[in-house]
Design a protein around this motif. Structure first.
Motif, short mmCIF file in Angstrom:
data_model
loop_
_atom_site.label_atom_id
_atom_site.label_comp_id
_atom_site.label_asym_id
_atom_site.label_seq_id
_atom_site.Cartn_x
_atom_site.Cartn_y
_atom_site.Cartn_z
N SER A 34 0.88 -1.16 0.00
CA SER A 34 0.00 0.00 0.00
C SER A 34 0.92 1.22 0.00
O SER A 34 1.21 1.81 1.03
CB SER A 34 -0.87 -0.02 1.25
OG SER A 34 -1.57 1.18 1.36
N TRP A 35 1.40 1.58 -1.19
CA TRP A 35 2.50 2.54 -1.31
C TRP A 35 2.20 3.89 -0.68
O TRP A 35 3.06 4.51 -0.08
CB TRP A 35 2.87 2.75 -2.78
CG TRP A 35 3.26 1.49 -3.46
CD1 TRP A 35 2.49 0.76 -4.31
CD2 TRP A 35 4.49 0.77 -3.29
NE1 TRP A 35 3.17 -0.37 -4.70
CE2 TRP A 35 4.39 -0.39 -4.10
CE3 TRP A 35 5.65 0.99 -2.56
CZ2 TRP A 35 5.43 -1.32 -4.19
CZ3 TRP A 35 6.68 0.07 -2.65
CH2 TRP A 35 6.57 -1.07 -3.45
N LEU A 36 0.96 4.37 -0.87
CA LEU A 36 0.63 5.69 -0.33
C LEU A 36 -0.10 5.58 1.00
O LEU A 36 -0.32 6.58 1.68
CB LEU A 36 -0.23 6.47 -1.34
CG LEU A 36 0.50 6.85 -2.63
CD1 LEU A 36 -0.49 7.34 -3.67
CD2 LEU A 36 1.54 7.93 -2.35
N GLY A 37 -0.46 4.37 1.39
CA GLY A 37 -1.22 4.20 2.63
C GLY A 37 -0.33 3.88 3.81
O GLY A 37 -0.73 4.03 4.96
N ASP A 38 0.89 3.43 3.53
CA ASP A 38 1.80 3.08 4.61
C ASP A 38 2.65 4.29 4.97
O ASP A 38 3.26 4.91 4.09
CB ASP A 38 2.71 1.93 4.11
CG ASP A 38 3.74 1.53 5.15
OD1 ASP A 38 3.55 0.48 5.76
OD2 ASP A 38 4.73 2.27 5.33
N PRO A 39 2.70 4.67 6.26
CA PRO A 39 3.38 5.92 6.63
C PRO A 39 4.82 6.03 6.14
O PRO A 39 5.25 7.08 5.69
CB PRO A 39 3.31 5.92 8.16
CG PRO A 39 2.14 5.09 8.48
CD PRO A 39 2.03 4.05 7.40
#
Lengths: 273, 310
Positions: free
Chosen positions: B166-171
């Motif tokens: 989740s490239w943009l969902g993982d901090p």
């Protein structure tokens, strides 16, 4: 060292492979934009039935026509003002060695370092108090002011390297200062004027934050803000969104591929420090 | 220092440029500066000066009155976890983008500066994204990096679905995703500046060192690299300052999320001032950014000063 050896061949193959990887996102972009919304196959496969319908819908529903026109007006007016005012200001700043000239030039150069974020909020309230929020004029004032230091810098650098013999001949022959500027100096500035036009036009055309502040919600927006609103309304409808992205990127890319030589030269040469 | 490609028209005489004569001083006059100065003062000088004062107030942006609150805004910036992490993200993005973009840009420039047949085509192609709107590029990458987007599909297609993220969902990954997006767009920009510099290096210098027995690495490190100092300076300066000021890509890709993991000074400033009406605090953030940029420029100035003429 100029022969095409097997090493050069390997380098060539490597570079082309790299370019293919580099282009991959654009291929996907085009692929998605050409698909019907019902086409749910993997984004890596070509579209089942290529269609231009997304482009027509995006054009209409994002009002891209009006946005492109607004962007063009802001860009052209800003760039014309920048060229006219920056070249005129650079002439005395480059030629006069008195104190006022040095101080004024220093004042302009300080602007190269001030991030626009510092002036952003006070300027916003000024533009608001002038009743220019939602109009293209607020944007033009902003761009002309903010881009002025860099434009003057380019002109002054060029003028300092330019021999003064031509203008001096004109002055000795009885030309007034304005006439000498308009008929002798300004035409000689043509190469750097090209750079000033290219760099400013691309900066103004592509800017997002300023029109977002000054124009959003006004129904009178430039392309980046139109896209931003459009994507907000059609979240996850990537076919439509990507058609909109391609339409928005097209004008600049067409100009770029037509004039790539002078544009690349402008970016590489204009940025001398 | 100069990577200047444009030549001023040649002098008719062979004299070096000399100081303007008397006839000349009559020529260029002060009134030609006034229109430019008016626009510059209205859009930059006056609001920046106002900003330098209003950063110490609790101005809400609407009412004309406000109170001076001393350093309260700055204390808040440097003690609140949210703004401290925004400072860190801004710094991280600027440094990561600078290092990676210039590393790739230099390699591309060296590759394109060879005798390969596709060199002109590659140069035009690799620079192309740099002229496109950052907003367009950011939306493109938002899709590529989406959970069901092209990159995860690619991993599935080559039989490595385990690499899907989740490239943009993982901090942690979200910050790196922004770096990748910006580097993809502007590596060609760095390349073009390095290339202009490389092309100004006379080939016989390199040939001479080759004859003296220098291998490819030695030729690069001892001959080419020192001569690249001007473009290295310009590129580092451009990408560090550009990275510090960046707004468009972050706002489109993540809006500072997930959970503030990609918040930067610029996004925090925009949110606080224009969504929450805390103008004084927003201006204080702008001042902090100004100081950062000034420090970078100061370091750059000293480095050039030490090198003499970089």
């Amino acid at each position: 060292m100029t022969r095409y050896t097997w090493r050069t061949g390997i380098l060539e193959a490597g570079m082309i492979l790299l370019a293919v990887i580099f282009v991959f996102p654009v291929v996907i972009l085009t692929n998605i934009a050409l698909r019907a919304p019902s086409d749910r196959t993997s984004p890596l496969l070509p579209p089942l039935q290529p269609t231009l319908e997304n482009f027509a819908r995006a054009w209409q529903e994002a009002s891209l026509g009006g946005a492109i026109l607004n962007s063009a007006v802001v860009t052209i007016v800003s760039v014309v003002l920048l060229v006219g005012l920056a070249a005129a200001a650079a002439y005395p700043l480059a030629r006069v060695t008195r104190r006022w000239s040095k101080i004024t030039y220093g004042l302009f150069m300080a602007g190269l370092l001030l991030p626009f974020q510092l002036a952003m909020i006070p300027l916003y309230s000024l533009i608001r108090d002038l009743g220019l929020i939602g109009t293209l004029w607020g944007l033009v004032i902003f761009y002309v002011g903010v881009q002025m230091p860099f434009s003057i810098f380019l002109y002054v650098q060029f003028l300092r390297a330019m021999p003064i013999d031509y203008e001096e001949a004109a002055l000795i022959d009885g030309c007034g200062p304005l006439r000498a500027y308009f008929s002798v100096v300004f035409p000689l500035l043509r190469p750097v004027t090209g750079t000033v036009v290219i760099l400013n036009a691309i900066t103004v055309w592509n800017d997002f934050l300023t029109p977002l502040l000054y124009l959003s919600g006004s129904g009178n927006v430039t392309i980046p803000v139109a896209l931003y609103g459009f994507v907000g309304d059609y979240v996850q409808q990537w076919n439509l969104v990507f058609a909109g992205l391609l339409i928005s990127a097209a004008p600049v890319l067409i100009v770029y591929f037509l004039m790539q030589k002078s544009i690349i030269k402008g970016f590489a040469g204009g940025l001398k420090g | 220092m100069s990577v200047q490609l444009q030549e001023a028209p040649p002098s008719t005489t062979r004299r070096p440029i000399r100081p303007p004569s008397r006839a000349h001083r009559r020529g260029a006059t002060w009134f030609m500066v006034v229109p430019a100065l008016v626009f510059y003062a209205v859009a930059v000088l006056i609001p920046s000066a106002q900003g330098a004062v209003l950063g110490f107030t609790d101005w809400n942006g609407l009412l004309p009155e406000y109170d001076f609150v001393g350093f309260d805004n700055f204390v808040e910036i440097f003690t609140t976890p949210a703004s401290l992490s925004a400072l860190w993200h801004t710094f991280f993005l600027a440094v990561a983008i600078t290092v990676i973009q210039n590393g790739i840009g230099l390699l591309l420039a060296l590759g394109v500066n060879s005798h390969i047949k596709s060199r002109n085509f590659l140069r035009v192609l690799l620079f192309a994204p740099a002229v496109v709107m950052p907003v367009v590029v950011a939306y493109l990458w938002q899709y590529l990096l989406a959970p069901t987007g092209a990159i995860n599909s690619l991993f599935a297609a080559i039989g490595l679905p385990g690499l899907a993220q989740s490239w943009l969902g993982d901090p942690t990954l979200a910050l790196w995703s922004i770096v990748v997006t910006v580097v993809w767009q502007f590596a060609g920009y760095s390349m073009v500046i390095f290339l202009a510099n490389l092309q100004s290096i006379p080939e016989d210098v390199i040939e001479a060192s080759a004859l003296d027995g220098a291998n490819a690495w030695q030729r690069f490190w001892y001959v080419v690299r020192p001569l690249l100092a001007p473009s290295i300076t310009i590129n580092l300066m451009l990408s560090i300052i550009g990275g510090l000021k960046m707004f468009d890509q972050v706002w489109v890709l993540t809006q500072g999320g997930p959970g503030g993991a990609t918040e930067t000074i610029s996004t925090l400033l925009y949110r606080n001032a224009f969504q929450f009406g805390e103008f004084g605090y927003g201006i204080a953030l702008g001042l902090v950014l100004t100081v950062f940029v000034a420090i970078v420029a100061g370091i750059q100035y000293r480095v050039i000063g030490r090198r003499g003429q970089a």
